[in-house]
Design a protein around this motif. Structure first.
Motif, PDB file in Angstrom:
ATOM      1  N   ALA A  43       3.450   2.557   2.931  1.00 11.48           N
ATOM      2  CA  ALA A  43       3.773   1.420   3.807  1.00 11.48           C
ATOM      3  C   ALA A  43       5.220   1.466   4.306  1.00 11.48           C
ATOM      4  CB  ALA A  43       3.520   0.107   3.075  1.00 11.48           C
ATOM      5  N   GLY A  44       6.113   2.071   3.511  1.00  8.02           N
ATOM      6  CA  GLY A  44       7.530   2.107   3.893  1.00  8.02           C
ATOM      7  C   GLY A  44       8.427   1.349   2.920  1.00  8.02           C
TER       8      GLY A  44
ATOM      9  N   ASP B 293       9.317  -0.179  15.086  1.00  2.70           N
ATOM     10  CA  ASP B 293       9.872   0.723  16.100  1.00  2.70           C
ATOM     11  C   ASP B 293       8.841   1.688  16.662  1.00  2.70           C
ATOM     12  OD1 ASP B 293      10.790   3.514  14.229  1.00  2.70           O
ATOM     13  OD2 ASP B 293      10.168   1.670  13.280  1.00  2.70           O
ATOM     14  N   ILE B 294       7.720   1.866  15.967  1.00  8.34           N
ATOM     15  CA  ILE B 294       6.736   2.847  16.465  1.00  8.34           C
ATOM     16  C   ILE B 294       5.405   2.185  16.826  1.00  8.34           C
ATOM     17  CG2 ILE B 294       7.639   5.019  15.522  1.00  8.34           C
ATOM     18  CD1 ILE B 294       5.657   4.517  13.117  1.00  8.34           C
TER      19      ILE B 294
ATOM     20  N   SER C  33      12.264  -3.030  11.198  1.00  6.29           N
ATOM     21  CA  SER C  33      12.187  -1.577  11.237  1.00  6.29           C
ATOM     22  C   SER C  33      13.258  -1.057  10.297  1.00  6.29           C
ATOM     23  CB  SER C  33      12.436  -1.045  12.646  1.00  6.29           C
ATOM     24  OG  SER C  33      12.784   0.316  12.557  1.00  6.29           O
ATOM     25  N   ALA C  34      12.808  -0.372   9.247  1.00 13.32           N
ATOM     26  CA  ALA C  34      13.781   0.200   8.306  1.00 13.32           C
ATOM     27  C   ALA C  34      14.496   1.353   8.996  1.00 13.32           C
ATOM     28  CB  ALA C  34      13.072   0.677   7.048  1.00 13.32           C
TER      29      ALA C  34
ATOM     30  N   PRO D  29       5.236   2.233  -7.320  1.00 10.77           N
ATOM     31  CA  PRO D  29       4.245   3.137  -6.715  1.00 10.77           C
ATOM     32  C   PRO D  29       3.317   2.339  -5.798  1.00 10.77           C
ATOM     33  CG  PRO D  29       4.419   3.527  -9.081  1.00 10.77           C
ATOM     34  CD  PRO D  29       5.171   2.255  -8.784  1.00 10.77           C
TER      35      PRO D  29
ATOM     36  N   LYS E 279       3.728  11.264   3.040  1.00 12.02           N
ATOM     37  CA  LYS E 279       2.483  11.315   2.258  1.00 12.02           C
ATOM     38  C   LYS E 279       2.399  10.109   1.312  1.00 12.02           C
ATOM     39  CE  LYS E 279       1.814  16.121   2.847  1.00 12.02           C
ATOM     40  NZ  LYS E 279       3.116  16.681   3.227  1.00 12.02           N
ATOM     41  N   PRO E 280       1.185   9.587   1.107  1.00  9.06           N
ATOM     42  CA  PRO E 280       1.045   8.481   0.154  1.00  9.06           C
ATOM     43  C   PRO E 280       1.375   8.940  -1.261  1.00  9.06           C
ATOM     44  CG  PRO E 280      -1.112   9.245   0.877  1.00  9.06           C
ATOM     45  CD  PRO E 280      -0.101   9.957   1.709  1.00  9.06           C
ATOM     46  N   GLN E 281       1.698   8.010  -2.125  1.00 11.36           N
ATOM     47  CA  GLN E 281       1.994   8.287  -3.539  1.00 11.36           C
ATOM     48  C   GLN E 281       3.257   9.106  -3.742  1.00 11.36           C
ATOM     49  OE1 GLN E 281      -2.118   9.909  -4.291  1.00 11.36           O
ATOM     50  NE2 GLN E 281      -1.880   8.532  -6.020  1.00 11.36           N
ATOM     51  N   THR E 282       4.247   8.827  -2.935  1.00 10.52           N
ATOM     52  CA  THR E 282       5.529   9.514  -3.092  1.00 10.52           C
ATOM     53  C   THR E 282       6.256   8.974  -4.317  1.00 10.52           C
ATOM     54  OG1 THR E 282       5.673   9.956  -0.731  1.00 10.52           O
ATOM     55  CG2 THR E 282       7.750   9.942  -1.949  1.00 10.52           C
TER      56      THR E 282
ATOM     57  N   THR F 109       6.736  -3.838   8.517  1.00 10.81           N
ATOM     58  CA  THR F 109       7.713  -2.808   8.904  1.00 10.81           C
ATOM     59  C   THR F 109       7.165  -1.769   9.893  1.00 10.81           C
ATOM     60  OG1 THR F 109       9.423  -1.347   8.003  1.00 10.81           O
ATOM     61  CG2 THR F 109       7.279  -1.266   6.929  1.00 10.81           C
TER      62      THR F 109
ATOM     63  N   LYS G 158       0.835  -1.207   0.000  1.00 12.25           N
ATOM     64  CA  LYS G 158       0.000   0.000   0.000  1.00 12.25           C
ATOM     65  C   LYS G 158       0.868   1.256   0.000  1.00 12.25           C
ATOM     66  CE  LYS G 158      -4.004  -1.412   2.722  1.00 12.25           C
ATOM     67  NZ  LYS G 158      -4.568  -1.173   4.055  1.00 12.25           N
TER      68      LYS G 158
ATOM     69  N   SER H 149       9.967   2.352  -0.030  1.00 13.77           N
ATOM     70  CA  SER H 149      11.191   3.038  -0.480  1.00 13.77           C
ATOM     71  C   SER H 149      12.209   3.128   0.655  1.00 13.77           C
ATOM     72  CB  SER H 149      10.842   4.440  -0.994  1.00 13.77           C
ATOM     73  OG  SER H 149       9.905   4.342  -2.048  1.00 13.77           O
ATOM     74  N   THR H 150      11.729   3.389   1.870  1.00 22.91           N
ATOM     75  CA  THR H 150      12.642   3.479   3.018  1.00 22.91           C
ATOM     76  C   THR H 150      13.372   2.148   3.200  1.00 22.91           C
ATOM     77  OG1 THR H 150      11.011   4.936   4.031  1.00 22.91           O
ATOM     78  CG2 THR H 150      12.763   4.142   5.458  1.00 22.91           C
TER      79      THR H 150
ATOM     80  N   SER I  50       8.566  10.100   1.843  1.00 22.97           N
ATOM     81  CA  SER I  50       7.844  11.160   2.551  1.00 22.97           C
ATOM     82  C   SER I  50       6.688  10.566   3.332  1.00 22.97           C
ATOM     83  CB  SER I  50       7.329  12.217   1.564  1.00 22.97           C
ATOM     84  OG  SER I  50       6.004  11.892   1.172  1.00 22.97           O
TER      85      SER I  50
HETATM   86  N1  LIG Z   1       9.093   4.857  12.302  1.00 26.35           N
HETATM   87  C1  LIG Z   1       9.296   4.363  11.087  1.00 26.35           C
HETATM   88  N2  LIG Z   1       8.884   5.056  10.014  1.00 26.35           N
HETATM   89  C2  LIG Z   1       9.103   4.526   8.805  1.00 26.35           C
HETATM   90  C3  LIG Z   1       9.735   3.275   8.618  1.00 26.35           C
HETATM   91  N3  LIG Z   1       9.782   3.025   7.293  1.00 26.35           N
HETATM   92  C4  LIG Z   1       9.206   4.084   6.671  1.00 26.35           C
HETATM   93  N4  LIG Z   1       8.799   4.995   7.583  1.00 26.35           N
HETATM   94  C5  LIG Z   1       8.134   6.278   7.311  1.00 26.35           C
HETATM   95  O1  LIG Z   1       6.943   6.013   6.604  1.00 26.35           O
HETATM   96  C6  LIG Z   1       6.677   7.040   5.656  1.00 26.35           C
HETATM   97  C7  LIG Z   1       6.474   6.439   4.260  1.00 26.35           C
HETATM   98  O2  LIG Z   1       7.696   5.864   3.840  1.00 26.35           O
HETATM   99  P1  LIG Z   1       8.024   5.599   2.297  1.00 26.35           P
HETATM  100  O3  LIG Z   1       9.247   4.766   2.270  1.00 26.35           O
HETATM  101  O4  LIG Z   1       7.983   6.851   1.512  1.00 26.35           O
HETATM  102  O5  LIG Z   1       6.757   4.693   1.918  1.00 26.35           O
HETATM  103  P2  LIG Z   1       6.377   4.062   0.484  1.00 26.35           P
HETATM  104  O6  LIG Z   1       5.740   2.737   0.770  1.00 26.35           O
HETATM  105  O7  LIG Z   1       7.554   4.042  -0.411  1.00 26.35           O
HETATM  106  O8  LIG Z   1       5.282   5.095  -0.006  1.00 26.35           O
HETATM  107  P3  LIG Z   1       4.764   5.395  -1.541  1.00 26.35           P
HETATM  108  O9  LIG Z   1       5.953   5.612  -2.392  1.00 26.35           O
HETATM  109  O10 LIG Z   1       3.947   6.624  -1.369  1.00 26.35           O
HETATM  110  O11 LIG Z   1       3.944   4.211  -1.917  1.00 26.35           O
HETATM  111  C8  LIG Z   1       7.855   8.016   5.742  1.00 26.35           C
HETATM  112  O12 LIG Z   1       7.500   9.076   6.567  1.00 26.35           O
HETATM  113  C9  LIG Z   1       8.940   7.163   6.378  1.00 26.35           C
HETATM  114  O13 LIG Z   1       9.885   7.931   7.096  1.00 26.35           O
HETATM  115  C10 LIG Z   1      10.166   2.564   9.780  1.00 26.35           C
HETATM  116  O14 LIG Z   1      10.736   1.469   9.747  1.00 26.35           O
HETATM  117  N5  LIG Z   1       9.910   3.159  10.984  1.00 26.35           N
END
Ligand SMILES: Nc1nc2c(ncn2[C@@H]2O[C@H](COP(=O)(O)OP(=O)(O)OP(=O)(O)O)[C@@H](O)[C@H]2O)c(=O)[nH]1
Ligand SMILES: [Mg+2]
Length: 296
Positions: A14-15, A122-123, A149-150, A59, A34-37, A119, A11, A17-18, A32
């Protein structure tokens, strides 16, 4: 030697890219709250002595609302069919429910081996983890689930080892020192977009495209970068610029700092804000801004 492609799917927000950035060890994809980064398919390459994993960032799954998001969803669906392995990312902090299990089932039905990264542990309260793991068992998906936890790096190494063991035998796909398939020029545009996502709310950042007009290093080693921030409406333009240009100055300074870190050189950045009415609905403009269906 083992090597292969791992599609990272899940989704929006979800995290994904991180997690890729952490596994690769470098920032290959912007992040970021926000969704749809992420809008494009981005490769992040992890190379070790015994294996190479090419992560494919996609995406996030989100209800398509316009030609751009529609194309983004096609990118994710096409990618899932082309890889050696699917890593489905779940936001543990949000928790899992039946609807998400349905999505996982749909991807599992493609017949490509799949595992889950659960993922953001940690929070969230620790005691929620076993409760969600029980839900996975009840859903009878029969998938390996890795709580990670990324942000803190927890359990990431185990996940990498597991994925490496599940790659097919084969030689390296990319040369040793390559971490991404994207150009510096592309990443610079993404850095600008990331700062806009962080600073502005509601529809404004989602309606922004960044177009790089000029990207060159002069003979003093300084990168001269000239870009357009394209938005959808005149009132969005006013917000992006801010009173006496305060907002655009702030966001550009922030972006420039990150560009300098990324390029490891000084950057001279010029930004313009332009309006292209409803560009997200106009296929010709999508193409012009670099959002095109990927060729299979
Ligand atoms: N606390 C915490 N926050 C995380 C973790 N992984 C990602 N985040 C936060 O979650 C948010 C979304 O992370 P992204 O990696 O942009 O998520 P994404 O799934 O790539 O999102 P889209 O590209 O929009 O689909 C950001 O604010 C990150 O900092 C984690 O392991 N722990
Ligand atoms: Mg992303």
């Amino acid at each position: 030697m083992r090597s292969g492609y791992v599609a990272v799917i899940g989704k929006a927000n979800a995290g994904k890219s991180t997690l890729i950035n952490v596994m690769v060890g470098e920032k290959v994809s912007i992040v970021s709250p926000k969704p749809q980064t992420t809008r494009d398919r981005i490769l992040g390459v992890l190379t070790e002595d015994e294996y190479q994993i090419v992560f494919v960032d996609t995406p996030g799954i989100y209800k398509a609302r316009n030609a751009l998001t529609d194309m983004m969803m096609r990118t994710t669906e096409t990618t899932a069919k082309e890889v050696d392995y699917i890593l489905y990312v779940v936001d543990g902090h949000e928790g899992v429910d039946e609807s998400e299990f349905e999505v996982m089932k749909k991807y599992k039905a493609l017949g490509i081996p799949m595992a889950v990264a659960y993922t953001k542990i940690d929070i969230m309260p620790r005691e929620n983890i076993p409760l969600d793991m029980a839900k996975f068992s009840d859903a009878e998906l029969d998938l390996d689930v890795f709580p990670v936890s990324a942000r803190k790096g927890t359990n990431v190494k185990n996940l990498k080892t597991f994925l490496a063991q599940n790659m097919p035998e084969g030689e390296k796909i990319f040369m040793q020192d390559i971490v991404s398939d994207k150009s510096e020029r592309f990443m610079v545009g993404e850095i600008m977009r990331e700062k806009i996502l962080l600073k502005f709310d509601k529809e404004i950042p989602h309606g922004v495209a960044v177009v790089i007009n000029e990207f060159k290093q002069n003979d003093r080693g300084v990168y001269e970068i000239n870009l357009d921030i394209v938005c959808e409406r005149a009132n969005h333009k006013a917000i992006l610029i801010g009173k006496q240009g305060k907002a655009i100055k702030e966001v550009s300074a922030f972006a420039r700092q990150d560009m300098e870190k990324f390029l490891d050189a000084k950057v001279f950045l010029t930004t313009y804000v332009k309006v292209k009415e409803d560009w997200r609905e106009r296929p010709q403009l999508l193409k012009e801004f670099g959002y095109e269906d990927i060729k299979v």
